[in-house]
Design a protein around this motif. Structure first.
Motif, mmCIF file in Angstrom:
data_model
loop_
_atom_site.group_PDB
_atom_site.id
_atom_site.type_symbol
_atom_site.label_atom_id
_atom_site.label_comp_id
_atom_site.label_asym_id
_atom_site.label_seq_id
_atom_site.Cartn_x
_atom_site.Cartn_y
_atom_site.Cartn_z
ATOM 1 N N HIS A 78 44.914 48.232 23.107
ATOM 2 C CA HIS A 78 44.235 47.422 24.111
ATOM 3 C C HIS A 78 44.506 48.004 25.499
ATOM 4 C CE1 HIS A 78 44.160 43.577 21.386
ATOM 5 N NE2 HIS A 78 43.248 44.473 21.045
ATOM 6 N N SER A 79 43.700 47.624 26.468
ATOM 7 C CA SER A 79 43.929 48.076 27.833
ATOM 8 C C SER A 79 45.269 47.547 28.346
ATOM 9 C CB SER A 79 42.815 47.580 28.758
ATOM 10 O OG SER A 79 42.911 46.166 28.917
ATOM 11 N N LYS A 87 45.039 43.931 29.283
ATOM 12 C CA LYS A 87 45.071 43.022 28.131
ATOM 13 C C LYS A 87 46.484 42.942 27.552
ATOM 14 C CE LYS A 87 43.753 40.402 24.706
ATOM 15 N NZ LYS A 87 42.737 40.795 23.703
ATOM 16 N N GLU A 137 42.643 41.453 40.266
ATOM 17 C CA GLU A 137 43.096 41.934 38.960
ATOM 18 C C GLU A 137 44.056 43.109 39.112
ATOM 19 O OE1 GLU A 137 39.562 42.803 36.827
ATOM 20 O OE2 GLU A 137 39.264 44.768 37.733
ATOM 21 N N SER A 169 43.848 41.510 32.751
ATOM 22 C CA SER A 169 42.524 41.896 32.274
ATOM 23 C C SER A 169 41.440 41.201 33.087
ATOM 24 C CB SER A 169 42.370 41.546 30.795
ATOM 25 O OG SER A 169 42.335 40.142 30.616
ATOM 26 N N TYR A 207 42.716 49.697 32.921
ATOM 27 C CA TYR A 207 41.633 49.476 31.965
ATOM 28 C C TYR A 207 41.711 50.412 30.758
ATOM 29 C CZ TYR A 207 40.332 47.702 36.515
ATOM 30 O OH TYR A 207 40.363 47.077 37.741
#
Length: 249
Positions: free
Chosen positions: A71-72, A75, A153, A159, A199
């Protein structure tokens, strides 16, 4: 099922207490890796099935966490905060594979609580209001813009999707803006001259804690799906039969 305003207020109180107990300044972004070290949560980052965000467990007075490095990074950070709820807030926690960030679509109320705890911990409303006010986007009427969303963010290291849920809940953006701004977060970050590490996945993200030998064994194995987490417990030296089990959502 949607989380009620009263339930969110209760979770806000729990977040405030958690911040106070662990020396985290109210209303400020949280640096999660030093926090994990401070809390002595032994954490492994490993490529996993895409629907499996992570899991946490306690054993022999020690805390463990697994996070999906596919996942990023944003996240992953949300997953970490989600799992902190299970480790430090939830009573009678039973280890299970999590799908963090589903909010209202979570069928388990404690998973919804963990999502909102993560959102409230990582994205304090007071900080959001200050940033939006400094950008001139609160008066004479609320008019948040995409550059402010990207700044938030980046400051929160979270995320895009989780931030948009938080902003919509605060009634700072519309459902249409949420849908539009969820697209191509890395591209919009580049557009406004922000780095894009947030990201991307992190295949080489280092383990946190004092069990490097155990962590290295995890990385040598095949990809782990949410249905195989018993094997993970074995890698931590834990017999799954000594724990309760729970079926993931």
């Amino acid at each position: 099922m949607k989380t009620s305003p009263a339930e969110i207020q209760l979770l806000e109180a729990k977040v405030a207490k958690f911040r106070q107990e662990h020396g985290l300044e109210l209303g400020s972004p949280v640096d999660l890796e030093p926090l994990l070290k401070q809390l002595q949560v032994r954490t492994v980052f490993k490529p996993l099935d895409s629907s499996f965000s992570g899991m946490a467990m306690k054993y022999a007075n020690k805390s463990y966490m697994l996070v999906n490095s596919d996942h990023s990074r944003g996240k992953q950070n949300f997953t970490i905060a989600h799992e902190l709820y299970h480790l430090f807030i939830q009573h009678n926690f039973v280890p299970h594979a999590s799908q963090a960030g589903r909010f209202g679509s979570q069928t388990d109320p404690e998973e919804r609580n963990a999502d909102w705890f993560a959102a409230l911990l990582l994205m304090p409303a007071s900080y959001i209001y200050v940033v939006a006010s400094e950008a001139g986007e609160m008066e004479p009427r609320i008019q948040l813009t995409l550059p402010t969303v990207v700044k938030l963010e980046q400051d929160f290291q979270c995320s895009r999707q989780a931030l948009l849920v938080r902003l919509e809940n605060l009634r700072l953006i519309t459902a249409a803006q949420k849908e539009e701004w969820a697209q191509s977060p890395a591209a919009s970050a580049r557009q406004f001259d922000y780095p894009t590490d947030l990201y991307r996945s992190t295949p080489q993200r280092e383990a946190i804690g004092d069990y490097v030998a155990l962590a290295s064994r995890l990385f040598d194995k095949e990809r782990l799906s949410e249905t195989h987490y018993a094997g993970l417990l074995a890698d931590f030296g834990v017999d799954i039969h000594s724990l309760g089990t729970e079926t993931p959502d």
